[in-house]
Motif scaffolding. Structure first.
Motif, PDB file in Angstrom:
ATOM      1  N   VAL A  71      21.054  -9.554   8.693  1.00  0.00           N
ATOM      2  CA  VAL A  71      19.650  -9.240   8.409  1.00  0.00           C
ATOM      3  C   VAL A  71      19.466  -7.734   8.543  1.00  0.00           C
ATOM      4  CG1 VAL A  71      17.261  -9.624   9.080  1.00  0.00           C
ATOM      5  CG2 VAL A  71      18.929 -11.475   9.311  1.00  0.00           C
ATOM      6  N   SER A  72      18.923  -7.106   7.502  1.00  0.00           N
ATOM      7  CA  SER A  72      18.784  -5.642   7.514  1.00  0.00           C
ATOM      8  C   SER A  72      17.405  -5.227   7.031  1.00  0.00           C
ATOM      9  CB  SER A  72      19.861  -4.995   6.636  1.00  0.00           C
ATOM     10  OG  SER A  72      19.669  -3.593   6.558  1.00  0.00           O
ATOM     11  N   ILE A  73      16.784  -4.291   7.747  1.00  0.00           N
ATOM     12  CA  ILE A  73      15.531  -3.704   7.298  1.00  0.00           C
ATOM     13  C   ILE A  73      15.804  -2.542   6.345  1.00  0.00           C
ATOM     14  CG2 ILE A  73      15.351  -1.994   9.156  1.00  0.00           C
ATOM     15  CD1 ILE A  73      12.352  -2.532   9.236  1.00  0.00           C
ATOM     16  N   VAL A  74      17.058  -2.070   6.357  1.00  0.00           N
ATOM     17  CA  VAL A  74      17.465  -0.920   5.548  1.00  0.00           C
ATOM     18  C   VAL A  74      18.076  -1.417   4.242  1.00  0.00           C
ATOM     19  CG1 VAL A  74      18.927   1.140   5.485  1.00  0.00           C
ATOM     20  CG2 VAL A  74      17.894   0.410   7.638  1.00  0.00           C
ATOM     21  N   PRO A  75      17.693  -0.862   3.090  1.00  0.00           N
ATOM     22  CA  PRO A  75      18.316  -1.259   1.826  1.00  0.00           C
ATOM     23  C   PRO A  75      19.838  -1.100   1.876  1.00  0.00           C
ATOM     24  CG  PRO A  75      16.373   0.093   1.416  1.00  0.00           C
ATOM     25  CD  PRO A  75      16.608   0.132   2.895  1.00  0.00           C
ATOM     26  N   ILE A  76      20.538  -1.981   1.184  1.00  0.00           N
ATOM     27  CA  ILE A  76      21.998  -1.968   1.187  1.00  0.00           C
ATOM     28  C   ILE A  76      22.541  -0.587   0.836  1.00  0.00           C
ATOM     29  CG2 ILE A  76      24.075  -2.951   0.128  1.00  0.00           C
ATOM     30  CD1 ILE A  76      22.587  -4.901   1.885  1.00  0.00           C
ATOM     31  N   THR A  77      21.913   0.097  -0.120  1.00  0.00           N
ATOM     32  CA  THR A  77      22.423   1.391  -0.573  1.00  0.00           C
ATOM     33  C   THR A  77      22.366   2.462   0.506  1.00  0.00           C
ATOM     34  OG1 THR A  77      20.217   1.881  -1.463  1.00  0.00           O
ATOM     35  CG2 THR A  77      21.867   1.003  -2.995  1.00  0.00           C
ATOM     36  N   GLU A  78      21.609   2.205   1.576  1.00  0.00           N
ATOM     37  CA  GLU A  78      21.462   3.221   2.611  1.00  0.00           C
ATOM     38  C   GLU A  78      22.265   2.924   3.866  1.00  0.00           C
ATOM     39  OE1 GLU A  78      17.290   3.895   3.221  1.00  0.00           O
ATOM     40  OE2 GLU A  78      16.932   3.913   1.054  1.00  0.00           O
ATOM     41  N   LEU A  79      23.029   1.852   3.869  1.00  0.00           N
ATOM     42  CA  LEU A  79      23.902   1.549   4.992  1.00  0.00           C
ATOM     43  C   LEU A  79      25.171   2.398   4.908  1.00  0.00           C
ATOM     44  CD1 LEU A  79      23.500  -2.335   5.034  1.00  0.00           C
ATOM     45  CD2 LEU A  79      22.561  -0.722   6.703  1.00  0.00           C
ATOM     46  N   GLU A  80      25.927   2.422   5.995  1.00  0.00           N
ATOM     47  CA  GLU A  80      27.188   3.167   6.004  1.00  0.00           C
ATOM     48  C   GLU A  80      28.083   2.703   4.849  1.00  0.00           C
ATOM     49  OE1 GLU A  80      28.019   5.644   7.976  1.00  0.00           O
ATOM     50  OE2 GLU A  80      26.111   5.552   8.999  1.00  0.00           O
ATOM     51  N   GLU A  81      28.837   3.631   4.290  1.00  0.00           N
ATOM     52  CA  GLU A  81      29.604   3.332   3.075  1.00  0.00           C
ATOM     53  C   GLU A  81      30.549   2.153   3.265  1.00  0.00           C
ATOM     54  OE1 GLU A  81      32.490   5.567  -0.188  1.00  0.00           O
ATOM     55  OE2 GLU A  81      31.826   6.621   1.608  1.00  0.00           O
ATOM     56  N   ARG A  82      31.272   2.102   4.396  1.00  0.00           N
ATOM     57  CA  ARG A  82      32.251   1.023   4.598  1.00  0.00           C
ATOM     58  C   ARG A  82      31.553  -0.327   4.720  1.00  0.00           C
ATOM     59  NH1 ARG A  82      37.427   1.868   6.096  1.00  0.00           N
ATOM     60  NH2 ARG A  82      37.403   0.174   7.603  1.00  0.00           N
ATOM     61  N   ILE A  83      30.380  -0.348   5.356  1.00  0.00           N
ATOM     62  CA  ILE A  83      29.617  -1.594   5.446  1.00  0.00           C
ATOM     63  C   ILE A  83      29.061  -1.958   4.082  1.00  0.00           C
ATOM     64  CG2 ILE A  83      27.560  -2.667   6.444  1.00  0.00           C
ATOM     65  CD1 ILE A  83      28.036  -1.014   8.963  1.00  0.00           C
ATOM     66  N   ARG A  84      28.525  -0.959   3.391  1.00  0.00           N
ATOM     67  CA  ARG A  84      27.907  -1.196   2.079  1.00  0.00           C
ATOM     68  C   ARG A  84      28.902  -1.801   1.096  1.00  0.00           C
ATOM     69  NH1 ARG A  84      26.530   3.641   1.302  1.00  0.00           N
ATOM     70  NH2 ARG A  84      28.090   4.304  -0.205  1.00  0.00           N
ATOM     71  N   THR A  85      30.118  -1.283   1.070  1.00  0.00           N
ATOM     72  CA  THR A  85      31.107  -1.773   0.106  1.00  0.00           C
ATOM     73  C   THR A  85      31.458  -3.238   0.360  1.00  0.00           C
ATOM     74  OG1 THR A  85      32.873  -0.861   1.509  1.00  0.00           O
ATOM     75  CG2 THR A  85      32.096   0.498  -0.321  1.00  0.00           C
ATOM     76  N   ARG A  86      31.425  -3.669   1.629  1.00  0.00           N
ATOM     77  CA  ARG A  86      31.715  -5.067   1.934  1.00  0.00           C
ATOM     78  C   ARG A  86      30.565  -5.978   1.509  1.00  0.00           C
ATOM     79  NH1 ARG A  86      34.550  -1.954   4.957  1.00  0.00           N
ATOM     80  NH2 ARG A  86      36.541  -2.545   5.893  1.00  0.00           N
ATOM     81  N   LEU A  87      29.339  -5.509   1.733  1.00  0.00           N
ATOM     82  CA  LEU A  87      28.189  -6.343   1.402  1.00  0.00           C
ATOM     83  C   LEU A  87      27.996  -6.499  -0.102  1.00  0.00           C
ATOM     84  CD1 LEU A  87      25.514  -5.167   4.006  1.00  0.00           C
ATOM     85  CD2 LEU A  87      27.271  -6.926   4.223  1.00  0.00           C
ATOM     86  N   LEU A  88      28.622  -5.624  -0.877  1.00  0.00           N
ATOM     87  CA  LEU A  88      28.467  -5.683  -2.325  1.00  0.00           C
ATOM     88  C   LEU A  88      29.599  -6.445  -3.020  1.00  0.00           C
ATOM     89  CD1 LEU A  88      27.106  -2.070  -3.007  1.00  0.00           C
ATOM     90  CD2 LEU A  88      25.827  -4.222  -2.878  1.00  0.00           C
ATOM     91  N   VAL A  89      30.438  -7.109  -2.232  1.00  0.00           N
ATOM     92  CA  VAL A  89      31.492  -7.949  -2.824  1.00  0.00           C
ATOM     93  C   VAL A  89      30.832  -9.255  -3.274  1.00  0.00           C
ATOM     94  CG1 VAL A  89      33.663  -9.149  -2.430  1.00  0.00           C
ATOM     95  CG2 VAL A  89      33.260  -6.918  -1.369  1.00  0.00           C
ATOM     96  N   SER A  90      30.573  -9.364  -4.558  1.00  0.00           N
ATOM     97  CA  SER A  90      29.718 -10.439  -5.083  1.00  0.00           C
ATOM     98  C   SER A  90      30.312 -11.833  -4.926  1.00  0.00           C
ATOM     99  CB  SER A  90      29.400 -10.176  -6.558  1.00  0.00           C
ATOM    100  OG  SER A  90      30.594 -10.100  -7.312  1.00  0.00           O
ATOM    101  N   ASN A  91      31.633 -11.960  -4.919  1.00  0.00           N
ATOM    102  CA  ASN A  91      32.216 -13.298  -4.816  1.00  0.00           C
ATOM    103  C   ASN A  91      32.333 -13.775  -3.373  1.00  0.00           C
ATOM    104  OD1 ASN A  91      34.198 -11.546  -4.002  1.00  0.00           O
ATOM    105  ND2 ASN A  91      35.858 -12.522  -5.156  1.00  0.00           N
ATOM    106  N   PHE A  92      31.877 -12.958  -2.418  1.00  0.00           N
ATOM    107  CA  PHE A  92      31.929 -13.335  -1.006  1.00  0.00           C
ATOM    108  C   PHE A  92      30.564 -13.232  -0.334  1.00  0.00           C
ATOM    109  CE2 PHE A  92      32.919 -12.238   3.506  1.00  0.00           C
ATOM    110  CZ  PHE A  92      33.491 -13.448   3.867  1.00  0.00           C
ATOM    111  N   CYS A  93      29.749 -12.275  -0.752  1.00  0.00           N
ATOM    112  CA  CYS A  93      28.452 -12.031  -0.129  1.00  0.00           C
ATOM    113  C   CYS A  93      27.305 -12.406  -1.073  1.00  0.00           C
ATOM    114  CB  CYS A  93      28.300 -10.561   0.274  1.00  0.00           C
ATOM    115  SG  CYS A  93      29.520 -10.003   1.469  1.00  0.00           S
TER     116      CYS A  93
END
Length: 408
Positions: A169-191
């Protein structure tokens, strides 16, 4: 031996009690799908539709925890209720769940270093890392110290690599999270990512808004550091400013503070840094300080579609931030407080920042200027060139080549 029915019930209750204690949900055990409106609390049709999509996804995830479910949105949009309902549904099926907010997680980890800590660091961190289902709330709200970034990265990297079910759960948009976290959350076949509430305004996304048409054209190629009518000292100074900005754009680290009169080129260089980052698909945020404060004030209006927390957090924690026209804002106590909070957060978190100002450090508030002059983080560069708009020859200048820029 066959256990009698009454003993089975007692054992089952004891098992569920242990699971509830382990879950760390506390009073949030009351938040279930039963007392949650599938349309959410908003009366706006588009918000209801967005919430209902997230609701259906949460119910499906609770029935079969698999992959990551990511819920993003401003305070009060219902994302924590959805996450807690998912966790409570799993508990009813005797599926172990562990709930924790990102700030509390980091506080607990710090407390384990105390001699009086109830649980050793390794034991607690291992419990969180390998929880059958982890619900991590308030991601992005924690203080972004290097240690905090490292711990969260270790946690999420472990769960990602081991494909462990997780609700984030995040109050911060995905694009504004740390790069390493952001790249994991954008894996469409897993997240699965679901945004609740209104989308953040385009002014504070990582692209130029319509009011920045001029800044879009301010690149390193279009910057003239060799204004031929200037004395050699000023030309050398301008070329050095160009080099510092280009080096920073290639590898943002620390702070760059460009001082000088209006029209000397400092905003052009700051915009060029942002354009360079966009060309390499990297996030950067350009903010005109007086406008930012105006937008921040406007969030208090009942008609505002953007929450104060979301807007302030997007600026405060941007991976790379440009604060243009610093010092031109009205110096009310409220404005000073907000800017100090932004500056202090980025100073403590060592976040790359570019600042342009016509003010000397002596003219700025002491708590802020003391951070600008810290040589361990910040480099202040005074551009000596006068306003190019009064320079007749500047109208005929040729685009600046990358080769000539590197020569400086």
């Amino acid at each position: 031996m066959v256990t009698c029915r009454c003993v089975q019930i007692a054992l089952s209750e004891e098992h569920r009690s242990r699971l509830r204690n382990y879950s760390n949900l506390g009073s949030m055990t009351r938040l279930t799908f039963v007392n949650l409106d599938p349309q959410g609390r908003s009366e706006e049709p588009n918000r209801q539709e967005r919430f209902n999509r997230a609701y259906r996804a949460a119910r499906a995830f609770a029935a079969e925890p698999k992959g990551w479910l990511v819920l993003v949105g401003p305070s009060g949009c219902g994302k924590t209720h959805l996450a807690a309902a998912t966790a409570n549904y799993c508990l009813e099926k005797d599926y172990p769940v562990f709930y924790v907010t990102a700030p509390d997680l980091l506080d607990h980890l710090r407390s384990t270093f105390s001699p009086s800590g109830a649980m050793p660091y390794d034991e607690f961190f291992e419990q969180v890392r390998n929880a059958p289902l982890l619900t991590l709330d308030d991601l992005g709200v924690q203080s972004s110290t290097p240690w905090a970034k490292e711990k969260l990265d270790q946690l999420l990297n472990h769960r990602f690599n081991n494909q462990l079910p997780t609700v984030i759960v995040s109050i911060v948009p995905i694009t504004e999270l740390e790069e390493r976290i952001r790249t994991r959350l954008l894996v469409s076949n897993f997240c699965q990512v679901y945004e609740l509430g209104e989308e953040i305004q385009t002014l504070f996304t990582y692209s130029w808004g319509s009011e920045f048409e001029l800044q879009k054209k301010m690149t390193f190629d279009s910057f003239d550091s060799e204004r031929v009518n200037l004395p050699s000292e000023q030309r050398e100074n301008l070329t050095e400013a160009y080099r510092l900005a280009l080096d920073f754009a290639k590898s943002p680290d620390g702070w760059r503070v460009f001082q000088g009169v209006n029209g000397c080129g400092k905003t052009h260089l700051a915009s060029a840094i942002v354009n360079y980052r966009y060309q390499t698909n990297q996030p950067a945020l350009f903010v005109v300080v007086p406008d930012f404060l105006d937008h921040l004030r406007s969030t208090f209006s009942p008609e505002s579609k953007t929450s104060y927390d979301q807007l302030f957090e997007s600026v405060k924690s941007a991976p790379l931030l440009v604060l243009d026209d610093f010092g031109q804002q009205s110096t009310t106590p409220w404005a000073q407080e907000k800017l100090y909070q932004v500056i202090n957060h980025r100073y403590n978190s060592r976040l790359p920042t570019v600042i342009t100002t016509t003010c000397s450090t002596e003219e700025l508030d002491r708590p802020i200027s003391s951070r600008f002059v810290d040589p361990k983080l910040s480099l202040i560069f005074h551009i000596m060139a006068p306003d190019y708009r009064g320079d007749a020859t500047s109208q005929k200048r040729q685009p600046h080549s990358g080769q000539r820029g590197r020569r400086g």
